[in-house]
Design a protein around this motif. Structure first.
Motif, PDB file in Angstrom:
ATOM      1  N   THR A  11      36.338  33.368  42.122  1.00  0.00           N
ATOM      2  CA  THR A  11      34.959  33.176  42.554  1.00  0.00           C
ATOM      3  C   THR A  11      34.511  31.809  42.059  1.00  0.00           C
TER       4      THR A  11
ATOM      5  N   GLU B 172      34.376  43.978  43.261  1.00  0.00           N
ATOM      6  CA  GLU B 172      34.448  42.552  43.565  1.00  0.00           C
ATOM      7  C   GLU B 172      33.342  42.147  44.535  1.00  0.00           C
TER       8      GLU B 172
ATOM      9  N   ALA C 268      41.171  37.798  41.652  1.00  0.00           N
ATOM     10  CA  ALA C 268      40.144  37.272  42.551  1.00  0.00           C
ATOM     11  C   ALA C 268      39.605  35.974  41.972  1.00  0.00           C
TER      12      ALA C 268
END
Length: 108
Positions: A4, A17, A2
C-alpha cells in the motif's frame, strides 16, 4: 505481501486488506466519526495535534489517514499496527453496519 504505497503489509485476509485500503483514503475526520475509539488509538500513537479540539476541527477534515501517517513518519511496522487496530475497532463498532466506503449506514 500486500503493498500500500510505501507501506508493506503482512499477508492478510482480502476483506481486511480492503478495509485498510478504504481507511487509508478516508479523511481523518471521517475515521474519527465512524470508528469508535479511533481518537484514543491515534493519540496513543503520537498524533498529538488531534488532542486539541480546535486543531482536530481544523486539520482532521483536510488530511487523509494516508497523509497523516506519512506526516507522522512512523516506521512501516508501526503504521501497520495502527491500521490493523483501526480496522479492528471499525469492525467491532460497525456490527450490523456497512463500512466507511458505503457511508457507514445499515447494510442492505
Amino acid at each position: 505481501m500486500a503493498r500500500t504505497d510505501h507501506l508493506t503489509l503482512a499477508p492478510m485476509a482480502e476483506a481486511l486488506e480492503l478495509r485498510l485500503r478504504v481507511l487509508l483514503e478516508e479523511r481523518v475526520s471521517v475515521v474519527l466519526d465512524a470508528v469508535p475509539g479511533a481518537l484514543e488509538l491515534l493519540l496513543e500513537h503520537g498524533f498529538t495535534p488531534l488532542a486539541q479540539p480546535s486543531l482536530r476541527r481544523m486539520l482532521a477534515p483536510t488530511v487523509t489517514l494516508r497523509q497523516a501517517l506519512a506526516l507522522r513518519g512512523l516506521p512501516a511496522w508501526r503504521e501497520e499496527v495502527v491500521l490493523r487496530a483501526l480496522a479492528e475497532l471499525q469492525a467491532r463498532g460497525s456490527a450490523g453496519r456497512c463500512g466507511l466506503a458505503e457511508g457507514g449506514g445499515p447494510c442492505p
